[in-house]
Design an enzyme around this catalytic site. Structure first.
Site, short mmCIF file in Angstrom:
data_model
loop_
_atom_site.label_atom_id
_atom_site.label_comp_id
_atom_site.label_asym_id
_atom_site.label_seq_id
_atom_site.Cartn_x
_atom_site.Cartn_y
_atom_site.Cartn_z
N ARG A 110 0.82 -1.19 0.00
CA ARG A 110 0.00 0.00 0.00
C ARG A 110 0.86 1.24 0.00
O ARG A 110 1.93 1.26 0.58
CB ARG A 110 -0.91 0.01 1.24
CG ARG A 110 -1.81 -1.21 1.21
CD ARG A 110 -2.68 -1.44 2.40
NE ARG A 110 -2.55 -0.54 3.49
CZ ARG A 110 -3.50 0.31 3.88
NH1 ARG A 110 -4.63 0.38 3.22
NH2 ARG A 110 -3.31 1.05 4.92
N SER A 179 8.00 -5.43 6.07
CA SER A 179 7.72 -6.39 7.14
C SER A 179 8.36 -7.76 6.94
O SER A 179 7.68 -8.79 6.82
CB SER A 179 6.22 -6.49 7.34
OG SER A 179 5.73 -5.21 7.59
N ASP A 232 5.89 -3.57 10.10
CA ASP A 232 4.49 -3.30 10.43
C ASP A 232 4.21 -3.26 11.93
O ASP A 232 3.35 -2.51 12.39
CB ASP A 232 3.56 -4.30 9.71
CG ASP A 232 4.00 -5.74 9.87
OD1 ASP A 232 5.01 -6.00 10.58
OD2 ASP A 232 3.36 -6.62 9.28
P1 ADP Z 1 -0.17 -8.51 5.16
O1 ADP Z 1 0.01 -9.36 6.39
O2 ADP Z 1 0.19 -9.24 3.93
O3 ADP Z 1 0.42 -7.16 5.28
P2 ADP Z 1 -2.94 -8.17 5.89
O4 ADP Z 1 -2.64 -7.70 7.25
O5 ADP Z 1 -4.00 -7.48 5.12
O6 ADP Z 1 -1.71 -8.22 4.93
O7 ADP Z 1 -3.35 -9.69 6.04
C1 ADP Z 1 -3.72 -10.43 4.92
C2 ADP Z 1 -3.93 -11.84 5.39
O8 ADP Z 1 -5.02 -11.88 6.32
C3 ADP Z 1 -4.30 -12.77 4.28
O9 ADP Z 1 -3.15 -13.35 3.71
C4 ADP Z 1 -5.16 -13.80 4.99
O10 ADP Z 1 -4.35 -14.84 5.45
C5 ADP Z 1 -5.74 -13.08 6.18
N1 ADP Z 1 -7.14 -12.77 5.91
C6 ADP Z 1 -7.64 -11.82 5.11
N2 ADP Z 1 -8.99 -11.87 5.09
C7 ADP Z 1 -9.34 -12.86 5.90
C8 ADP Z 1 -10.59 -13.44 6.30
N3 ADP Z 1 -11.75 -13.00 5.86
N4 ADP Z 1 -10.55 -14.46 7.15
C9 ADP Z 1 -9.39 -14.93 7.61
N5 ADP Z 1 -8.21 -14.46 7.27
C10 ADP Z 1 -8.17 -13.44 6.43
MG MG Z 2 0.44 -5.62 6.64
#
Ligand code: ADP
Ligand code: MG
Length: 495
Positions: A110, A179, A232
């Site tokens: 992002r 991260s 993060d």
């Molecule tokens: P990142 O960790 O990649 O920075 P996020 O914090 O947005 O990104 O987390 C994304 C992760 O969260 C996805 O890979 C998935 O494993 C989990 N996730 C996203 N939506 C859901 C959901 N509805 N239910 C369970 N887990 C979810």
């Molecule tokens: Mg993240």
């Protein structure tokens, strides 16, 4: 032989055939029920191994604090890297100006433009774009990944209007949230220790990630300076602290998992630098790499680990985080298909594909409240091409989701309890009524309701009635992006 005798013989043959048919049916039925018991045996064994009674969680929390001490004592002293972040001052709420943030976490990245307005803290106006990282870029070259990011960043900067330009004539400044484990060398530089969460780009390991980003920004002609390199958890801690001065730690439960907290600088034997004026230093624990003999590991975790891009590493993360929960479920289902014909005579082809079943799918199945579990049926059909499941089978799948999510949630609670213990904040002390607030963020925490609820109730269980009023969990939504912009502001070259 007369006619009558022949007729009798025919009757006998027919009776024998009927009896044989009945026994085939019976045998098939017996086989069917034997298969069901075999499948249930696999489920029960898995559940037993996943069990995390409160005593085990307490042992885990103690093991976590021991490892924290060891990681703070010396470089390489523990599986927990306990990385010194060079953040010794957290936001005060006085920060002002327009800053950029770039958040590269795992699944998406992002870009944010954050307008810090000084006193008015209720909302921080933020514009952002979110871009999925093309999976092919996760394993190619550093050059390709950072070029892609710099191009998206440049596109976003181009949407800036007059009034959102930070300060005309000044260089734009960026907080870079990266991260993955980084050995920080200053607030705005650090070398990549290793990749996690499915990334594997050889030529980036050991390189300064800010240097890589700078080079890519130059290649696309973008004039911007990285003022702060954080991850993060640190961003979330900074973002949380901006709103609430009692925030002491931040936990990410997303694609991966990690934790950061505020340590007293004089409790960090390996810190060679001068004592910061605040007396504090933020530590990035990299807790995903925690490991202990108390962890309730199963054969499925071992197999998942061996097949992963980083075998032997990030064991805690592989039991807890969003990248892996769905994959653990797939592995248990595959064993039930192979050894107990749970889905019929043949093993469903799709079920053999690693990572086909994602955690959001698992979460949808786990939260299915319909009487016939129609969401479970449709996920099995759409993702795995498994049709004709019975209600009884679907109930078993929901039970498996529950076992896997519960274990992950309880282990995360034990980790948080370990941090509180290290800080001496797990109990209320005489004369102290200061709250301890933990900022949480990440897609798993945000969207997987049952996971979140179980984590929170387990933490309460660990803390006990008496102290539970003094410990709060807050969802620091978007904290990491805003936090990175705040840290860019407090490390601006124009201060
Ligand atoms: P990142 O960790 O990649 O920075 P996020 O914090 O947005 O990104 O987390 C994304 C992760 O969260 C996805 O890979 C998935 O494993 C989990 N996730 C996203 N939506 C859901 C959901 N509805 N239910 C369970 N887990 C979810
Ligand atoms: Mg993240």
């Amino acid at each position: 032989m007369g006619k009558k005798a022949a007729a009798v013989t025919v009757c006998v043959v027919v009776a024998a055939a009927a009896a044989a048919g009945a026994s085939v049916v019976a045998r098939r039925q017996m086989k069917k029920s034997a298969k069901w018991s075999r499948a249930m045996g696999i489920v029960r064994e898995f559940q037993d191994k996943c069990d995390s009674p409160i005593g085990k969680l307490r042992n885990l929390a103690d093991a976590m604090t021991v490892e924290m001490h060891a990681g703070l004592a010396s470089e390489g002293g523990s599986k927990l890297k306990m990385i010194i972040s060079y953040v010794d001052n957290l936001p005060t709420g006085e920060e002002e100006g327009c800053f950029y943030a770039l958040d590269l976490g795992g699944t998406n990245f992002r870009v944010l433009r954050v307008h810090l307005g000084g006193k008015d803290k209720d909302i921080i106006p933020t514009e952002f774009v979110e871009v999925p990282i093309p999976p092919c870029l996760m394993t190619r070259s550093s050059h390709e990944l950072f070029d892609f990011i710099a191009e998206e960043l440049a596109k976003f900067v181009a949407t800036e209007d007059e009034k959102s330009h930070p300060f005309p004539g000044r260089q734009r400044e960026l907080g870079f949230t990266f991260s993955f484990p980084v050995r920080q060398t200053s607030i705005s530089s650090g070398t990549l220790i290793k990749w996690t969460k499915g990334f594997s780009i050889e030529d980036a390991v050991g390189e300064d990630v800010v240097g890589e980003l700078n080079k890519a920004m130059e290649r696309v002609g973008l004039d911007m300076r990285v003022a702060a390199l954080v991850n993060d958890t640190i961003g979330t801690l900074a973002g949380g602290r901006y709103y609430n001065p009692n925030v002491v730690a931040a936990i990410i439960l997303g694609t991966g998992t990690n934790a950061a907290y505020v340590e007293r600088a004089n409790a960090i034997p390996k810190w060679q630098g001068p004592l910061p004026r605040s007396g504090d230093m933020v530590i990035n624990m990299e807790w995903g790499n925690f490991r202990s003999s108390h962890l309730p590991l199963t054969e499925y975790d071992d197999d998942l680990d061996v097949a992963s891009l980083n075998p032997g590493e990030q064991i805690f993360e592989k039991m807890i985080s969003g990248m892996y929960l769905g994959e653990i479920l797939r592995r248990v289902m595959l064993k039930m298909a192979e050894e107990a014909e749970f889905f019929g005579d043949t093993v469903p082809e799709k079920l053999k594909n690693p990572f086909i079943l994602r955690t959001p799918h698992m979460s949808t199945m786990h939260h299915d409240t319909s009487s016939d579990l129609k969401d479970v049926a449709s996920k099995l059909r759409d993702i795995l091409e498994i049709n004709n499941t019975t209600l009884r089978m679907r109930k078993v799948i929901v039970e498996l989701c529950d076992t896997i999510a519960t274990r992950g949630a309880r282990l995360s609670a034990a980790g948080i309890y370990g941090i509180l213990k290290k800080l001496g904040r797990e109990i209320t002390r005489e004369g102290e009524d200061q709250k301890s607030v933990i900022a949480l963020d990440g897609g798993l925490f945000e969207h997987y309701k049952k996971f979140k609820q179980c984590m929170e109730s387990t933490l309460k269980e660990l803390i006990g009635e008496e102290a539970s009023d003094t410990i709060d969990i807050i969802h620091s939504n978007d904290g990491s992006g805003i936090g990175a912009a705040l840290l860019a502001a407090s490390h601006s070259q124009y201060l």
